[in-house]
Design a protein around this motif. Structure first.
Motif, PDB file in Angstrom:
ATOM      1  N   ARG A   1       0.827  -1.211   0.000  1.00 50.34           N
ATOM      2  CA  ARG A   1       0.000   0.000   0.000  1.00 50.34           C
ATOM      3  C   ARG A   1       0.855   1.254   0.000  1.00 50.34           C
ATOM      4  N   ASN A   2       1.980   1.227   0.684  1.00 52.80           N
ATOM      5  CA  ASN A   2       2.881   2.392   0.671  1.00 52.80           C
ATOM      6  C   ASN A   2       3.423   2.629  -0.733  1.00 52.80           C
TER       7      ASN A   2
ATOM      8  N   ALA B   1       0.812   7.065  -6.424  1.00 50.20           N
ATOM      9  CA  ALA B   1      -0.307   8.011  -6.561  1.00 50.20           C
ATOM     10  C   ALA B   1       0.141   9.433  -6.239  1.00 50.20           C
ATOM     11  N   ARG B   2       0.984   9.582  -5.205  1.00 51.63           N
ATOM     12  CA  ARG B   2       1.495  10.907  -4.853  1.00 51.63           C
ATOM     13  C   ARG B   2       2.327  11.475  -6.000  1.00 51.63           C
ATOM     14  N   GLU B   3       3.155  10.638  -6.620  1.00 48.15           N
ATOM     15  CA  GLU B   3       3.984  11.094  -7.743  1.00 48.15           C
ATOM     16  C   GLU B   3       3.111  11.520  -8.920  1.00 48.15           C
TER      17      GLU B   3
ATOM     18  N   ALA C   1       0.751  15.885 -12.101  1.00 43.87           N
ATOM     19  CA  ALA C   1      -0.431  16.593 -12.600  1.00 43.87           C
ATOM     20  C   ALA C   1      -0.437  18.039 -12.111  1.00 43.87           C
ATOM     21  N   ASN C   2      -0.021  18.263 -10.871  1.00 39.80           N
ATOM     22  CA  ASN C   2       0.025  19.621 -10.330  1.00 39.80           C
ATOM     23  C   ASN C   2       1.073  20.464 -11.069  1.00 39.80           C
ATOM     24  N   ARG C   3       2.234  19.833 -11.355  1.00 35.89           N
ATOM     25  CA  ARG C   3       3.261  20.565 -12.115  1.00 35.89           C
ATOM     26  C   ARG C   3       2.758  20.907 -13.516  1.00 35.89           C
ATOM     27  N   ALA C   4       2.063  19.957 -14.158  1.00 37.82           N
ATOM     28  CA  ALA C   4       1.523  20.205 -15.500  1.00 37.82           C
ATOM     29  C   ALA C   4       0.497  21.331 -15.466  1.00 37.82           C
TER      30      ALA C   4
END
Length: 166
Positions: free
Chosen positions: A70-71, A77-79, A84-87
């Motif tokens: 799960r980690n 998922a965090r990456e 997506a945030n950078r894009a």
């Protein structure tokens, strides 16, 4: 592993119990059958204890593997979310720049027309409305661009003197 060790101990202990070589404190009146039954009880208790321990260790190992899996999924998922945030930030910055160029052109031509053409009062009012709307859009585009810079970590502060009493 715990179950195998119980089987090995049982294989070694049963002949000793049958021959009477125990330290369990039994009386001399006990026969071979009583000693074997006592050995069976001891080995059964040891087997059940080691079986419970083995099951507990197996469950702990399985839970640790589940947590690790799960980690890894969370890290992936965090990456993806960070990418997506950078894009999104790059898109906002690019769009802000792309919108600013034609908007500045519209404002510049509106100013040129207002200064060089003979316009009626109504025409001047309309040109003033165009200029005001354009300046509002420039402010909005600048705000979006600053937000994109802030998210991208490229926001620069400009320190200025201020009077705290004002």
């Amino acid at each position: 592993g715990a179950a195998w060790s119980a089987v090995i101990v049982a294989a070694l202990a049963m002949p000793l119990f049958a021959l009477g070589a125990t330290t369990m404190g039994e009386t001399a009146a006990w026969g071979a059958v009583d000693r074997i039954r006592l050995g069976q009880v001891v080995i059964t208790m040891m087997f059940l204890t080691t079986l419970a321990l083995a099951l507990s260790l197996y469950r702990q190992h399985r839970l640790r593997d589940l947590v690790l899996r799960r980690n890894r999924h969370l890290a992936a998922a965090r990456e993806r979310a960070q990418a997506a945030n950078r894009a999104k930030s790059e898109f906002l910055a690019t769009m802000s720049h792309e919108l600013r160029t034609p908007l500045n052109s519209v404002l510049g031509f509106a100013s040129v027309i207002d200064e060089t053409e003979d316009l009626s009062a109504e025409g001047r009012r309309k040109m003033a409305l165009i200029a005001a709307a354009g300046r509002s859009l420039v402010t909005l585009v600048d705000d979006v661009l600053e937000f994109a810079r802030l998210e991208a970590g490229r926001f620069e502060l400009t320190p200025q003197a201020a009077n705290p009493l004002v």
